[in-house]
Design a protein around this motif. Structure first.
Motif, PDB file in Angstrom:
ATOM      1  N   SER A 224      32.619  41.211  45.245  1.00  0.00           N
ATOM      2  CA  SER A 224      32.806  41.332  43.798  1.00  0.00           C
ATOM      3  C   SER A 224      33.987  42.227  43.430  1.00  0.00           C
ATOM      4  O   SER A 224      33.868  43.133  42.606  1.00  0.00           O
ATOM      5  CB  SER A 224      31.518  41.853  43.143  1.00  0.00           C
ATOM      6  OG  SER A 224      30.469  40.912  43.283  1.00  0.00           O
TER       7      SER A 224
ATOM      8  N   GLU B 275      22.464  40.125  46.930  1.00  0.00           N
ATOM      9  CA  GLU B 275      23.725  39.393  46.747  1.00  0.00           C
ATOM     10  C   GLU B 275      24.643  39.678  47.925  1.00  0.00           C
ATOM     11  O   GLU B 275      24.670  40.790  48.464  1.00  0.00           O
ATOM     12  CB  GLU B 275      24.398  39.803  45.439  1.00  0.00           C
ATOM     13  CG  GLU B 275      23.556  39.576  44.195  1.00  0.00           C
ATOM     14  CD  GLU B 275      23.367  38.099  43.873  1.00  0.00           C
ATOM     15  OE1 GLU B 275      24.080  37.265  44.482  1.00  0.00           O
ATOM     16  OE2 GLU B 275      22.518  37.780  43.035  1.00  0.00           O
ATOM     17  N   GLU B 276      25.441  38.685  48.336  1.00  0.00           N
ATOM     18  CA  GLU B 276      26.273  38.826  49.520  1.00  0.00           C
ATOM     19  C   GLU B 276      27.727  38.499  49.209  1.00  0.00           C
ATOM     20  O   GLU B 276      28.276  37.467  49.603  1.00  0.00           O
ATOM     21  CB  GLU B 276      25.733  37.945  50.659  1.00  0.00           C
ATOM     22  CG  GLU B 276      24.317  38.329  51.080  1.00  0.00           C
ATOM     23  CD  GLU B 276      23.816  37.542  52.271  1.00  0.00           C
ATOM     24  OE1 GLU B 276      24.575  36.675  52.779  1.00  0.00           O
ATOM     25  OE2 GLU B 276      22.669  37.787  52.701  1.00  0.00           O
ATOM     26  N   ARG B 277      28.352  39.382  48.453  1.00  0.00           N
ATOM     27  CA  ARG B 277      29.773  39.245  48.131  1.00  0.00           C
ATOM     28  C   ARG B 277      30.317  40.627  47.780  1.00  0.00           C
ATOM     29  O   ARG B 277      29.559  41.543  47.461  1.00  0.00           O
ATOM     30  CB  ARG B 277      29.989  38.259  46.974  1.00  0.00           C
ATOM     31  CG  ARG B 277      29.253  38.623  45.704  1.00  0.00           C
ATOM     32  CD  ARG B 277      29.467  37.581  44.612  1.00  0.00           C
ATOM     33  NE  ARG B 277      28.735  37.926  43.407  1.00  0.00           N
ATOM     34  CZ  ARG B 277      27.464  37.600  43.167  1.00  0.00           C
ATOM     35  NH1 ARG B 277      26.784  36.895  44.076  1.00  0.00           N
ATOM     36  NH2 ARG B 277      26.870  37.949  42.052  1.00  0.00           N
TER      37      ARG B 277
ATOM     38  N   ARG C 159      25.596  46.527  49.998  1.00  0.00           N
ATOM     39  CA  ARG C 159      25.321  45.978  48.665  1.00  0.00           C
ATOM     40  C   ARG C 159      23.831  45.738  48.530  1.00  0.00           C
ATOM     41  O   ARG C 159      23.185  45.185  49.420  1.00  0.00           O
ATOM     42  CB  ARG C 159      26.068  44.668  48.428  1.00  0.00           C
ATOM     43  CG  ARG C 159      25.788  44.108  47.023  1.00  0.00           C
ATOM     44  CD  ARG C 159      26.688  42.980  46.634  1.00  0.00           C
ATOM     45  NE  ARG C 159      26.442  42.603  45.233  1.00  0.00           N
ATOM     46  CZ  ARG C 159      27.326  42.039  44.439  1.00  0.00           C
ATOM     47  NH1 ARG C 159      28.538  41.784  44.886  1.00  0.00           N
ATOM     48  NH2 ARG C 159      27.027  41.736  43.196  1.00  0.00           N
TER      49      ARG C 159
ATOM     50  N   ASP D 196      23.832  47.298  42.868  1.00  0.00           N
ATOM     51  CA  ASP D 196      23.575  46.071  42.123  1.00  0.00           C
ATOM     52  C   ASP D 196      22.074  45.895  41.881  1.00  0.00           C
ATOM     53  O   ASP D 196      21.258  46.208  42.745  1.00  0.00           O
ATOM     54  CB  ASP D 196      24.115  44.879  42.923  1.00  0.00           C
ATOM     55  CG  ASP D 196      24.149  43.603  42.107  1.00  0.00           C
ATOM     56  OD1 ASP D 196      24.146  43.679  40.861  1.00  0.00           O
ATOM     57  OD2 ASP D 196      24.178  42.517  42.718  1.00  0.00           O
TER      58      ASP D 196
ATOM     59  N   SER E 168      20.366  44.351  46.194  1.00  0.00           N
ATOM     60  CA  SER E 168      19.863  43.228  45.369  1.00  0.00           C
ATOM     61  C   SER E 168      19.905  41.881  46.066  1.00  0.00           C
ATOM     62  O   SER E 168      19.555  40.867  45.464  1.00  0.00           O
ATOM     63  CB  SER E 168      20.599  43.130  44.034  1.00  0.00           C
ATOM     64  OG  SER E 168      21.787  42.383  44.132  1.00  0.00           O
TER      65      SER E 168
END
Length: 248
Positions: free
Chosen positions: A194, A190-192, A186, A18, A188
């Motif tokens: 997706s 971001e913590e999900r 993951r 990401d 960038s």
């Protein structure tokens, strides 16, 4: 970074790549430049995985939701995939890497599907690292397709309803025969997840790193694996397995 010689690396690492576009935007560059830089990070990740002894590396290359992006960006992403396969397939094959593609293959463009098939066929008998490319992939879609397959088998009398077990579902997922990921990384910040490997991630450790994907260097990768190595995994029980570390 401390490396212990008596510990083994995770068997399966999955990565949500990401931040290509944000990497480019932060530098005042077109998003396409970020995607091209991201291909270099893919090459580095594959090298590191092979070096430390990871058996499976799954990369989230193109999600089923990515079709919502502008057509020009999609075309550029497909162009990079074509370039990667044409330029890197011979080297991957020489390095004994086995390529496997997961995701929905229905309605893929005529210039993409043959390349994916070629990559799989060329490397089918290799016994080293298995590079799993998640392309046109969405976890909910994967589970739904597995459910349709099972429903059809039951309707046709080839499978009794009581045979609809967790194992039966797993055997009909795109990842059949591949162990669940030990860790999902993951980039960038971001913590999900997706919609990535939702079924397979039931007991995966999650590691989120702030670096955008184009900056995913060897050091960042090994640092993420170090964080995983420090975790105690219980798998729902009280006694966990000993932590693992990687060899640089």
């Amino acid at each position: 970074m401390t490396i212990s010689d008596d510990r083994t690396p995770p068997e399966h690492v999955a990565i949500i790549m990401d931040g290509n576009g944000r990497w480019a935007n932060a530098r005042g560059l077109p998003r396409t430049v970020g995607h091209r830089k991201g291909v270099e990070a893919v090459r580095e990740a594959v090298r590191v995985a092979g070096d430390v002894g990871i058996r499976y590396l799954t990369l989230f290359a193109f999600s089923s939701e990515n079709w919502r992006r502008p057509a020009t960006e999609i075309n550029d992403l497909f162009g990079l995939l074509r370039m990667f396969i044409r330029r890197d397939l011979a080297e991957l094959h020489a390095e004994n890497v086995k390529v496997r593609v997961i995701g929905d293959r229905n309605n893929l463009r005529d210039d993409i599907l043959p390349l994916l098939i070629e990559a799989e066929e060329t490397t089918r008998d290799n016994t080293g690292l298995t590079l799993v490319i998640a392309f046109n992939y969405g976890a909910r879609d994967e589970i739904a397709r597995a459910a349709v397959t099972l429903a059809r088998e039951v309707a046709e009398g080839r499978l009794p309803p009581e045979a609809l077990t967790v194992e039966a579902i797993g055997e009909r997922l795109d990842t059949a025969g591949i162990p669940d990921p030990d860790v999902i990384i993951r980039t960038s910040g971001e913590e999900r997840l997706s919609n990535f490997l939702l079924w397979q991630a039931a007991y995966s450790e999650l590691v989120f790193v702030p670096e955008y994907w184009p900056d995913f260097s060897r050091e960042v990768f090994l640092g993420a694996l170090d964080r995983f190595a420090a975790r105690e995994r219980r798998f729902g029980g009280l006694a966990g397995r000993p932590p693992v570390a990687v060899r640089s």
